[in-house]
Motif scaffolding. Structure first.
Motif, PDB file in Angstrom:
ATOM      1  N   ASN A  23       0.825  -1.200   0.000  1.00  0.00           N
ATOM      2  CA  ASN A  23       0.000   0.000   0.000  1.00  0.00           C
ATOM      3  C   ASN A  23       0.861   1.253   0.000  1.00  0.00           C
ATOM      4  N   GLN A  24       0.270   2.308  -0.519  1.00  0.00           N
ATOM      5  CA  GLN A  24       0.984   3.576  -0.587  1.00  0.00           C
ATOM      6  C   GLN A  24       1.297   4.107   0.809  1.00  0.00           C
ATOM      7  N   LYS A  25       0.358   3.940   1.758  1.00  0.00           N
ATOM      8  CA  LYS A  25       0.530   4.513   3.090  1.00  0.00           C
ATOM      9  C   LYS A  25       0.257   3.465   4.156  1.00  0.00           C
ATOM     10  N   GLY A  26       0.752   3.694   5.349  1.00  0.00           N
ATOM     11  CA  GLY A  26       0.425   2.874   6.494  1.00  0.00           C
ATOM     12  C   GLY A  26       1.408   1.779   6.813  1.00  0.00           C
ATOM     13  N   THR A  27       2.376   1.506   5.964  1.00  0.00           N
ATOM     14  CA  THR A  27       3.323   0.412   6.240  1.00  0.00           C
ATOM     15  C   THR A  27       4.613   0.920   6.879  1.00  0.00           C
ATOM     16  N   GLY A  28       4.886   2.184   6.770  1.00  0.00           N
ATOM     17  CA  GLY A  28       6.141   2.728   7.274  1.00  0.00           C
ATOM     18  C   GLY A  28       7.293   2.567   6.303  1.00  0.00           C
ATOM     19  N   ARG A  86       7.407   4.296  -0.423  1.00  0.00           N
ATOM     20  CA  ARG A  86       6.392   3.979  -1.440  1.00  0.00           C
ATOM     21  C   ARG A  86       7.060   3.390  -2.686  1.00  0.00           C
TER      22      ARG A  86
END
Length: 277
Positions: A131-136, A139
């Motif tokens: 995912n683009q966001k939320g994984t740390g 990107r």
């Protein structure tokens, strides 16, 4: 040793060519100049002689003077003389011209088949890795990107020609300079023909061993005899080349250039042919 004068650089009497290659090569440079009626004693054809005495310092080249050199064969027999035109075999030495021609030859012979894959050519999935966001994590849009192992190569080489344009006048001048350099060094030999009695390699080996200061030989003929090609194909220090393929790079790779009468005539005719535009 041949008796020669300091003023007129042509021998009055030429003894039979010695079987010792060192003496033959060491004295060739003294013969590459004009001969005069006074110095020849009438034995040389009058139509090939200069009408006035020529006094030149030893080693002077680039004067576009015709060169008169003896002709021999593999058996060291005296086959007379030949006249090399000065506008082909006695031109001023230009190292920059030779450098340009060599670079042009090496660039032109490159295959240019190198190729790398872009991101559209690499085999792999087109799915977004996470995912683009939320994984740390940073990107990413594709696993085929160049930063990943097995990914593409950005701005890599593609098949192309490395050749560049070089004027025909410059290419022709480079060949003349290379021939002039070999003639001035005494490393230009002229043979009546390249006929050998057999295709055995030992005949060529024995001939080369009698020559001093000659590590690599280039034999140039109009039409190469089949026996000569068979006799030299196993020798890495003796190469044969048809006159139509004579080039600057091959001359520089060999310290001794051996040409037949037919090859000399063909090269001179090629150098005198007008350039097509």
């Amino acid at each position: 040793m041949w008796p020669c004068s300091r003023d007129i650089l042509f021998c009055e009497e030429l003894s039979p060519i010695s079987k010792a290659g060192s003496s033959f090569l060491a004295n060739r440079r003294l013969l590459t100049s004009f001969s005069t009626p006074e110095s020849s004693g009438g034995a040389f054809p009058s139509n090939l002689l200069s009408a006035k005495p020529v006094v030149a310092s030893e080693g002077t080249i680039g004067l576009c003077q015709d060169l008169v050199i003896p002709v021999t064969n593999f058996h060291y027999e005296d086959k007379g003389f030949t006249v090399l035109p000065g506008d082909v075999f006695d031109v001023p030495i230009r190292k920059d011209i030779v450098h340009q021609v060599v670079l042009w030859q090496l660039a032109k012979r490159q295959q240019g088949t190198h190729s790398t894959k872009t991101i559209s050519e690499v085999s792999g999935t087109g799915r977004k890795p996470w995912n683009q966001k939320g994984t740390g994590r940073a990107r990413q849009g594709s696993l085929r990107s160049p930063q990943f192992r097995g990914g593409s190569t950005m701005h890599g080489p593609k098949p192309r020609s490395h050749a560049f344009k070089l004027n025909k006048k410059v290419r022709r001048l480079g060949l003349k300079i290379a021939l002039t350099a070999r003639a001035a060094e005494g490393k230009l030999l002229v043979f009546d023909d390249f006929e050998v009695p057999t295709h055995k390699t030992k005949n060529i080996v024995n001939y080369v061993q009698q020559m001093e200061n000659s590590k690599k030989l280039l034999l140039v003929d109009g039409i190469l005899p089949e026996k000569l090609k068979l006799a030299t194909q196993n020798l890495h220090y003796v190469n044969v080349l048809p006159a139509v393929g004579l080039n600057v790079y091959s001359i520089l790779q060999h310290d001794t250039l051996v040409m037949s009468r037919a090859a000399v005539n063909e090269i001179v005719e090629r150098m005198h042919t007008p350039i097509k535009r």
